[in-house]
Design a protein around this motif. Structure first.
Motif, PDB file in Angstrom:
ATOM      1  N   GLY B 177      12.051  -7.515   2.911  1.00  0.00           N
ATOM      2  CA  GLY B 177      11.242  -7.879   1.647  1.00  0.00           C
ATOM      3  C   GLY B 177      10.278  -9.044   1.988  1.00  0.00           C
ATOM      4  O   GLY B 177       9.136  -9.180   1.802  1.00  0.00           O
ATOM      5  N   TRP B 182       7.797  -3.355   2.810  1.00  0.00           N
ATOM      6  CA  TRP B 182       8.479  -2.660   2.010  1.00  0.00           C
ATOM      7  C   TRP B 182       8.995  -1.527   2.107  1.00  0.00           C
ATOM      8  O   TRP B 182      10.061  -1.155   1.624  1.00  0.00           O
ATOM      9  CB  TRP B 182       7.428  -2.467   0.583  1.00  0.00           C
ATOM     10  CG  TRP B 182       6.550  -3.895   0.163  1.00  0.00           C
ATOM     11  CD1 TRP B 182       5.515  -3.961   0.342  1.00  0.00           C
ATOM     12  CD2 TRP B 182       7.466  -4.926  -0.173  1.00  0.00           C
ATOM     13  NE1 TRP B 182       5.109  -5.285   0.125  1.00  0.00           N
ATOM     14  CE2 TRP B 182       6.347  -5.887  -0.484  1.00  0.00           C
ATOM     15  CE3 TRP B 182       8.660  -5.542  -0.272  1.00  0.00           C
ATOM     16  CZ2 TRP B 182       6.472  -7.183  -0.773  1.00  0.00           C
ATOM     17  CZ3 TRP B 182       8.856  -6.776  -0.866  1.00  0.00           C
ATOM     18  CH2 TRP B 182       7.741  -7.675  -1.108  1.00  0.00           C
ATOM     19  N   LEU B 207      13.383  -4.332  -6.886  1.00  0.00           N
ATOM     20  CA  LEU B 207      12.169  -5.153  -6.651  1.00  0.00           C
ATOM     21  C   LEU B 207      11.237  -4.931  -5.692  1.00  0.00           C
ATOM     22  O   LEU B 207       9.903  -4.822  -5.879  1.00  0.00           O
ATOM     23  CB  LEU B 207      13.012  -6.536  -5.935  1.00  0.00           C
ATOM     24  CG  LEU B 207      13.688  -7.508  -7.146  1.00  0.00           C
ATOM     25  CD1 LEU B 207      14.638  -8.676  -6.429  1.00  0.00           C
ATOM     26  CD2 LEU B 207      12.768  -8.082  -7.927  1.00  0.00           C
ATOM     27  N   PHE B 208      11.857  -3.960  -4.615  1.00  0.00           N
ATOM     28  CA  PHE B 208      11.055  -3.607  -3.621  1.00  0.00           C
ATOM     29  C   PHE B 208      10.097  -2.447  -4.385  1.00  0.00           C
ATOM     30  O   PHE B 208       8.880  -2.419  -4.042  1.00  0.00           O
ATOM     31  CB  PHE B 208      11.694  -2.835  -2.498  1.00  0.00           C
ATOM     32  CG  PHE B 208      12.677  -3.735  -1.925  1.00  0.00           C
ATOM     33  CD1 PHE B 208      12.328  -5.250  -1.353  1.00  0.00           C
ATOM     34  CD2 PHE B 208      13.970  -3.381  -1.521  1.00  0.00           C
ATOM     35  CE1 PHE B 208      13.091  -6.084  -0.712  1.00  0.00           C
ATOM     36  CE2 PHE B 208      14.833  -4.407  -0.792  1.00  0.00           C
ATOM     37  CZ  PHE B 208      14.363  -5.345  -0.566  1.00  0.00           C
ATOM     38  N   ARG B 210       9.207  -2.335  -7.352  1.00  0.00           N
ATOM     39  CA  ARG B 210       8.003  -3.089  -8.072  1.00  0.00           C
ATOM     40  C   ARG B 210       6.901  -3.644  -7.300  1.00  0.00           C
ATOM     41  O   ARG B 210       5.793  -3.384  -7.393  1.00  0.00           O
ATOM     42  CB  ARG B 210       8.959  -4.217  -8.812  1.00  0.00           C
ATOM     43  CG  ARG B 210       7.757  -5.231  -9.722  1.00  0.00           C
ATOM     44  CD  ARG B 210       7.924  -4.425 -11.069  1.00  0.00           C
ATOM     45  NE  ARG B 210       7.153  -5.254 -12.092  1.00  0.00           N
ATOM     46  CZ  ARG B 210       6.475  -4.719 -13.038  1.00  0.00           C
ATOM     47  NH1 ARG B 210       6.749  -3.496 -13.512  1.00  0.00           N
ATOM     48  NH2 ARG B 210       5.827  -5.659 -13.928  1.00  0.00           N
ATOM     49  N   ALA B 211       7.538  -3.929  -6.172  1.00  0.00           N
ATOM     50  CA  ALA B 211       6.513  -4.497  -5.103  1.00  0.00           C
ATOM     51  C   ALA B 211       5.472  -3.529  -4.624  1.00  0.00           C
ATOM     52  O   ALA B 211       4.346  -3.614  -4.341  1.00  0.00           O
ATOM     53  CB  ALA B 211       7.127  -5.200  -3.781  1.00  0.00           C
ATOM     54  N   SER B 212       6.046  -2.416  -4.531  1.00  0.00           N
ATOM     55  CA  SER B 212       5.292  -1.417  -3.989  1.00  0.00           C
ATOM     56  C   SER B 212       4.522  -0.486  -5.135  1.00  0.00           C
ATOM     57  O   SER B 212       3.867   0.476  -4.609  1.00  0.00           O
ATOM     58  CB  SER B 212       6.116  -0.088  -3.367  1.00  0.00           C
ATOM     59  OG  SER B 212       7.017  -0.787  -2.498  1.00  0.00           O
ATOM     60  N   GLY B 213       4.596  -1.138  -6.320  1.00  0.00           N
ATOM     61  CA  GLY B 213       3.773  -0.404  -7.339  1.00  0.00           C
ATOM     62  C   GLY B 213       4.708   1.148  -8.010  1.00  0.00           C
ATOM     63  O   GLY B 213       3.803   1.649  -8.545  1.00  0.00           O
TER      64      GLY B 213
END
Lengths: 321, 315
Positions: B177, B182, B207-208, B210-213
């Motif tokens: 991450g 991701w 979290l991951f 969220r990071a990837s939308g």
């Protein structure tokens, strides 16, 4: 380059590994504000400048600093450098990825090591002629090509000193490589460069931490990466080490003044590293990584606090009108 | 022949630690009894048995192992300083012993003396390049120091040996991450979850995502919250996500719920003020921001941001 939105949770990970411990309210707010900050259109967020100090081999630590900033998605809009900071900064401003920068650092170290070999230094003493630096220009050109400042991906500037007048000469247009070469022409060792009717020597002598150049390029907030050598631990006995000591002391005194111009400083501290010891280049990069890693969160806090007024406009729409 | 045998025997019995001498075919009873205690996790007894005279009774062939057991036992008893002294002394006696080197390196790493632990792990790897424990130690140190690429290689080496350990998979995912991989991070954390479900792994997954939308991020975080009672930080993070997504009513509800449990929680106060600001309710925002700004010791950054916002509030 992933979208800015993707970067915010990453910083959360840097701050607080889940399972390891609970995230503090400060860490959570930093994460949140960073996400908000990254949603700001470039025209609405502060322009961030990166000023890379002089420092000869120690300046290679900037590569480590840049690596951490890039990994963390820390924005840098403009770059300024002096001496080794100019060499590293020019390649970074050209848009090369960190992996390339790490390879470039090895090429620079190898070339500098060759230039500063004992045989060279001996011939310098015998023949009383300074070492030409054309090959340094070659290493830069080989990495970024024969490009001009306006072809760089990020605005970039570097400084050199006119040996005849003592003036600080700022470069931000024309070909990049000769300007950087002039900025990195260490006095007393490297031959000054006759360029644009000026007789140019190392920029670190007049502008050790070029925050002013970053501001000249339009930076609202300046992050300075500063290499500090503890010269008090050295007792120079040879001609070169005495010269190095004088350069270090001069740089440190200048840095004391110029530190005030930065909004945030990443101090890369070395015990005492000989400025010509390019065999320790990898160690310098690693020291830069460690220093930047430790300073990353405070740097983000500083930038976020600076940006509160811009975020306010986003949160309170009436305020923007 | 007889003379040389007599000489050998004489040397054996005259050696400084003659009491520890063992013929290869004889049993090392003192060591075996310590081993039993160690297997029973009776660390107090192990430490007592392996005091200075006790150690001398152990045969030379087993003494390095005994030092390691003593070090571990002292660690488990919370006597870190004593354990460190034992390992350091043992390292001078057995500089090539992997167990001793690993024990010392791990202890130094645990007490955050990474600069001293790292060269020891490197020494272990120079002797035994596939030592998973040393790879894991190196991975954790390098990740902490920001040397992510090298940390990743060490994690992968450790996982090639210890691929059934969910915590290592999760730590590896977190590292990926940090490197913004991701897809790799999600795959690794799912591996951790397949081995053992935990709040920490669901939080990492959230979290991951969220990071990837990915929209599942919020539900993964909710699941993590449901698995733990003592992590208000997860609830604060969920509330912050609601604020980011413009779900102001839900955010306000979450902040109120957090404040019901802890009326002085600075970030919850800030959250409630943020909702008020977005709704143009400046007086309500002022009250919460003033309170949050007073928590300079508990949450200095929250306090400073709150103060900065207070200064912008219209009178």
């Amino acid at each position: 380059m992933p979208s800015l939105r993707l970067l915010a949770p990453l910083l959360a990970l840097l701050l607080c590994a889940p399972g390891a411990r609970a995230a503090s309210p400060d860490a959570l707010l930093r994460e949140h504000l960073w996400t908000e900050f990254q949603k700001l259109p470039p025209s609405e967020r502060p322009r961030v400048g990166l000023a890379l100090s002089a420092g000869s081999v120690r300046g290679l630590a900037h590569v480590g600093v840049i690596q951490v900033l890039e990994d963390a998605g820390f924005p840098t809009d403009v770059v300024a450098g002096a001496s080794m900071g100019a060499i590293v900064g020019s390649v970074y401003a050209s848009g090369q990825p960190v992996e390339q920068l790490l390879r470039f650092q090895k090429a620079v170290a190898a070339e500098a090591h060759r230039l500063l070999s004992k045989r060279r230094l001996l011939s310098l003493m015998i023949t009383d002629s300074l070492i030409p630096t054309k090959t340094i220009e070659g290493v830069i050109s080989a990495q970024i090509g024969d490009i001009r400042f306006d072809q760089l991906q990020k605005p970039f500037a570097c400084a050199a000193m006119d040996l005849r007048t003592g003036e600080k000469i700022i470069f931000r247009d024309g070909p990049v490589a000769p300007a950087v070469r002039a900025s990195a022409s260490l006095p007393g060792l490297f031959k000054p460069l006759l360029y644009r009717h000026r007789y140019l020597s190392d920029g670190g002598v007049v502008d050790y931490i070029p925050c002013d150049l970053a501001r000249l390029l339009g930076a609202d907030w300046v992050l300075a990466s500063v290499t500090n050598n503890d010269y008090t631990r050295a007792t120079p006995t040879s001609v070169y080490h005495t010269l190095a000591q004088v350069i270090d002391i001069r740089g440190a005194l200048l840095a004391q003044q110029q530190r005030k111009e930065a909004d945030f400083i990443i101090d890369v501290n070395f015990g005492n590293v000989n400025f010509m010891d390019f065999r320790r280049a990898d160690e310098m990069v690693e020291t830069g990584v460690l220093a930047a890693k430790g300073a990353l969160e405070p740097a983000r806090e500083s930038l976020l606090l600076f940006s509160v007024s811009r975020l306010w406009k986003r949160w309170v729409p009436e305020a923007g009108r | 022949m007889t003379r040389s045998l007599a000489l050998a025997l004489a040397l054996c019995f005259c050696a400084p630690s003659a009491s520890a001498f063992q013929f290869p075919w004889s049993k090392d009873k003192p060591f075996e009894s310590v081993q039993e205690l160690y297997a029973r996790e009776d660390y107090g007894e192990v430490a007592a048995k392996l005091s200075e005279p006790g150690l001398r009774r152990i045969s030379r062939g087993n003494r390095a192992k005994a030092y390691k057991m003593l070090g571990v036992s002292l660690e488990r008893l919370g006597k870190t300083k004593e354990a460190l002294a034992v390992y350091q002394y043992a390292e001078t006696l057995y500089p090539e012993d992997l167990n001793i080197l690993s024990g010392l390196a791990n202890l130094l790493h645990r007490v955050d003396l990474d600069d001293r632990a790292r060269p020891l792990f490197e020494r272990v790897l120079s002797i035994h390049p596939n030592n998973a424990e040393a790879h894991l130690g190196m991975a954790e140190i390098l990740a902490r120091q920001g040397l992510l690429e090298r940390a990743q290689r060490h994690y992968e080496s450790a996982l090639s040996e210890w691929n059934r350990n969910p915590e290592i998979w999760r730590d590896y995912a977190l590292l990926l991450g940090q490197r913004r991989d991701w897809a790799g991070a999600v795959a690794a954390v799912r591996q951790a979850l397949a081995l053992q479900e935990s709040a920490a792994s669901y939080e990492a997954l959230a979290l991951f995502q969220r990071a990837s939308g990915e929209p599942e991020a919020y539900s993964s975080l909710t699941r993590a919250i449901g698995m733990t009672q003592d992590r208000p930080d997860m609830r604060l993070r969920a509330a912050l996500w609601l604020l980011e997504d413009g779900r102001l009513d839900e955010c306000l509800q979450a902040a109120d719920s957090l404040l019901a449990a802890d009326p002085e929680e600075p970030l919850a106060l800030w959250l409630r003020a943020s909702v008020s600001l977005r709704r143009g309710r400046f007086e309500s925002a002022r009250g919460d921001l003033e309170k949050a700004a007073q928590h300079g010791r508990r949450a200095p950054f929250v306090a400073r941001v709150s103060q900065a916002l207070l200064e912008r509030l219209p009178r």
